[in-house]
Design an enzyme around this catalytic site. Structure first.
Site, short mmCIF file in Angstrom:
data_model
loop_
_atom_site.label_atom_id
_atom_site.label_comp_id
_atom_site.label_asym_id
_atom_site.label_seq_id
_atom_site.Cartn_x
_atom_site.Cartn_y
_atom_site.Cartn_z
CB SER A 36 86.20 29.59 -3.76
OG SER A 36 85.67 29.42 -5.05
N GLY A 38 85.24 30.80 1.29
CA GLY A 38 84.34 31.27 2.34
C GLY A 38 84.85 32.48 3.11
CB SER A 45 80.43 32.92 -0.42
OG SER A 45 81.11 32.91 0.82
CG ASN A 402 89.31 40.31 -3.30
OD1 ASN A 402 88.23 39.92 -3.71
ND2 ASN A 402 90.45 39.85 -3.75
CE1 TYR A 403 91.53 42.59 2.40
CE2 TYR A 403 92.33 44.82 2.14
CZ TYR A 403 92.57 43.48 2.33
OH TYR A 403 93.88 43.03 2.45
P1 FDA Z 1 84.23 33.27 -0.77
O1 FDA Z 1 84.12 31.84 -1.09
O2 FDA Z 1 83.50 33.78 0.42
O3 FDA Z 1 83.89 34.14 -2.05
C1 FDA Z 1 83.98 35.53 -2.10
C2 FDA Z 1 83.08 36.07 -3.22
O4 FDA Z 1 83.47 35.49 -4.45
C3 FDA Z 1 81.61 35.70 -3.03
O5 FDA Z 1 80.81 36.71 -3.59
C4 FDA Z 1 81.48 34.42 -3.83
O6 FDA Z 1 80.16 34.15 -4.25
C5 FDA Z 1 82.41 34.69 -5.00
N1 FDA Z 1 82.99 33.46 -5.52
C6 FDA Z 1 83.75 32.57 -4.81
N2 FDA Z 1 84.12 31.58 -5.61
C7 FDA Z 1 83.60 31.82 -6.82
C8 FDA Z 1 83.65 31.11 -8.05
N3 FDA Z 1 84.30 29.96 -8.17
N4 FDA Z 1 82.99 31.63 -9.12
C9 FDA Z 1 82.31 32.80 -9.00
N5 FDA Z 1 82.23 33.52 -7.85
C10 FDA Z 1 82.87 33.01 -6.77
N6 FDA Z 1 92.67 39.82 0.08
C11 FDA Z 1 93.82 40.23 -0.50
O7 FDA Z 1 93.81 40.77 -1.61
N7 FDA Z 1 95.01 40.00 0.13
C12 FDA Z 1 95.10 39.38 1.33
O8 FDA Z 1 96.20 39.19 1.85
C13 FDA Z 1 93.90 38.96 1.96
N8 FDA Z 1 93.91 38.33 3.17
C14 FDA Z 1 92.73 37.94 3.76
C15 FDA Z 1 92.75 37.31 5.01
C16 FDA Z 1 91.57 36.91 5.60
C17 FDA Z 1 91.62 36.24 6.94
C18 FDA Z 1 90.33 37.15 4.96
C19 FDA Z 1 89.05 36.76 5.61
C20 FDA Z 1 90.31 37.77 3.71
C21 FDA Z 1 91.50 38.17 3.10
N9 FDA Z 1 91.49 38.80 1.87
C22 FDA Z 1 92.68 39.19 1.28
C23 FDA Z 1 90.22 39.08 1.19
C24 FDA Z 1 89.90 37.96 0.20
O9 FDA Z 1 90.68 38.12 -0.96
C25 FDA Z 1 88.40 38.04 -0.19
O10 FDA Z 1 87.61 37.90 0.94
C26 FDA Z 1 88.06 36.95 -1.22
O11 FDA Z 1 86.86 37.27 -1.85
C27 FDA Z 1 87.95 35.60 -0.56
O12 FDA Z 1 87.77 34.60 -1.50
P2 FDA Z 1 87.13 33.21 -1.03
O13 FDA Z 1 87.00 32.35 -2.22
O14 FDA Z 1 87.86 32.69 0.14
O15 FDA Z 1 85.74 33.71 -0.48
#
Ligand code: FDA
Length: 459
Positions: A36, A38, A45, A402-403
């Site tokens: 979503s 990344g 992902s 999430n971390y």
């Molecule tokens: P990404 O797309 O990489 O997905 C993460 C995981 O979820 C993967 O396993 C993926 O396959 C799965 N996934 C994604 N979309 C999906 C969908 N539609 N259906 C099913 N599975 C799906 N956390 C927090 O609680 N508070 C915060 O303030 C922050 N701040 C923060 C800052 C920065 C710079 C980073 C890199 C990370 C955070 N985080 C955070 C952590 C963040 O919540 C965590 O990394 C999430 O999983 C990111 O979601 P994304 O969709 O961006 O990631």
């Protein structure tokens, strides 16, 4: 660092294209990774050791807000910044409780929890999901009613990726005052940082729930005397006016010495920019950007503190920060308490409720690729994590899903036993891990949706 690239990246504009991707993946035996925003900490992902395809949700990012009902439907390809921006464009008194970084994606973040600056007053993002659309292993599009309460429970903190592809979430918005107060205050070792941080631990989870006093610890060079020191950076949000905040701080945390001049009153949406580190008067449009704000390489880990860390323990942390390169490593102490305690450990898979004073997030980042450079930083953070063992939760030593951290345990590529997955599963989910395994066994018994830390089905 994985050399493996996806064989194909699918960027659907419609649910039917996700259904097609699942169908093709099953026929070809190519694994699917869903992305979503990344921001997965271990890149699960978008990298894999086996042949795989990415289903990238970036084109599915529409957001519809119902200000009357105080709800919104958000497609999972949207980012948090886009969500906050859209809410603020419709209302000055509605908001949502989720993470600080605007480029984080809704899909991974909300399905894995979602802690942010409003969490002491309003809980985490997953606490406010009231419906969802999920595409399951058979390509069926399910909503809350048709998926049933078990699967709906699992995708609110148990990570979407083990159970299907979450297409959209329906969330309840929260009501906030038109004006909130923010401040950033730094105290160095020479300004009693050790004693102040020590005291903070007795205050942070008990203070007025409208106040979230977050704390970052870093080594840096003081602009005052040019000397290297440790800085305790307090970064805080109060849901109210400064004149109400100051008496609270004077009564509960006078050691910080907060004064009116440290504080700024702004609308909530500007506080989003403030905490993301943008200068004052930055256009709100930056919230719609998907360009990541962090260094390209980093490693993170997490812990929960249930007792205050004694002063000698803090001094040991300073030594770690001192040897690490300036401004490359930090510990974030995020306070719990408040409304986070109102939910039982079992309400949703996210189990970190009453009893936790604060979450610790360890982070180290670097700019250049290369095994040697990466190994140096990863070794450092692992040593710090070992050092912290006496001061944090035990049996299990809990962590925030999430971390994501593969150091705490991993699955096999194909079949993973309950016992093997328990090594990491209980750390993220405590006893909720058992129910997550039961749900997985029911909805995806052949483990189609899997990665290095997906919930395994019982064989
Ligand atoms: P990404 O797309 O990489 O997905 C993460 C995981 O979820 C993967 O396993 C993926 O396959 C799965 N996934 C994604 N979309 C999906 C969908 N539609 N259906 C099913 N599975 C799906 N956390 C927090 O609680 N508070 C915060 O303030 C922050 N701040 C923060 C800052 C920065 C710079 C980073 C890199 C990370 C955070 N985080 C955070 C952590 C963040 O919540 C965590 O990394 C999430 O999983 C990111 O979601 P994304 O969709 O961006 O990631």
């Amino acid at each position: 660092m994985s050399p493996m690239k996806p064989l194909v990246i699918v960027t659907p504009f419609h649910e039917s294209q996700i259904q097609a991707a699942i169908y093709c993946s099953k026929r070809s035996g190519i694994q699917i990774r869903v992305r979503s925003g990344g921001h997965d900490y271990e890149g699960l992902s978008y990298v894999s050791e086996v042949p795989f395809a990415i289903v990238d949700m970036r084109n599915l990012r529409s957001i519809s807000i119902d200000t009357k009902d105080k709800t919104a439907w958000v497609e999972t390809g949207a980012t948090l910044g886009q969500l906050y921006y859209t809410i603020a464009s419709k209302s000055k008194t509605l908001a949502f409780t989720a993470g600080v970084c605007p480029t984080v994606g809704v899909g991974g973040h909300m399905s894995g929890g979602g802690y942010g600056m409003l969490s002491r007053r309003h809980g985490i993002a997953a606490d406010h999901i009231i419906d969802a659309k999920v595409i399951d292993v058979n390509g069926r599009i399910l909503d809350r009613k048709s998926m049933g309460e078990d699967l709906f429970w699992a995708i609110r903190g148990g990570g979407g990726t083990s159970f299907g592809i979450v297409f959209a979430f329906k969330i309840e918005l929260i009501v906030i005052p038109q004006t909130v107060t923010v401040f950033n205050v730094t105290r160095t070792l020479e300004q009693n940082a050790t004693q102040i941080v020590h005291r903070w631990q007795y205050v942070a989870d008990k203070i007025d729930e409208n106040l979230l006093l977050r704390l970052f610890l870093r080594s840096f060079t003081s602009s005052r005397n040019g000397k290297r020191t440790i800085g305790a950076f307090f970064t805080s949000l109060y849901l109210g006016r400064v004149d109400d905040l100051l008496p609270i701080m004077q009564e509960k945390f006078p050691e910080l010495g907060l004064v009116k001049e440290d504080c700024t009153e702004i609308p909530w949406i500007e506080s989003v920019l403030f905490f993301a580190g943008f200068p004052r008067n930055t256009s709100l449009d930056v919230l719609t950007s998907r360009v990541p704000l962090v260094r390209p390489y980093f490693k993170g880990k997490s812990d929960y503190a249930m007792e205050p860390i004694p002063e000698h323990g803090l001094k040991g942390i300073w030594k770690f920060l001192d040897v690490e390169n300036e401004n490359r490593a930090e510990l974030q102490f995020s306070p719990y308490g408040g409304r986070l305690n109102d939910y039982s450990e079992f309400e949703i898979p996210f189990p970190h409720r009453a009893g936790n004073i604060f979450m610790i997030h360890y982070l180290v980042s670097w700019d250049k690729p290369g095994k040697k450079e990466s190994q140096r930083h990863v070794d450092w953070i692992r040593k710090l994590y070992s050092y912290m063992a006496p001061y944090v939760s035990k049996s299990p030593r809990t962590a925030y899903f999430n971390y994501r951290d593969l150091d705490i345990g991993m699955n096999n590529e194909r079949n993973t036993s309950f016992k093997q997955a328990s090594v990491w599963g209980f750390k993220y989910f405590k006893n909720n891990f058992r129910r997550l395994v039961r749900v997985k066994t029911e909805v995806d018994p052949y483990n189609f949706f899997r990665n290095e830390q997906s919930i395994p089905p019982l064989s």
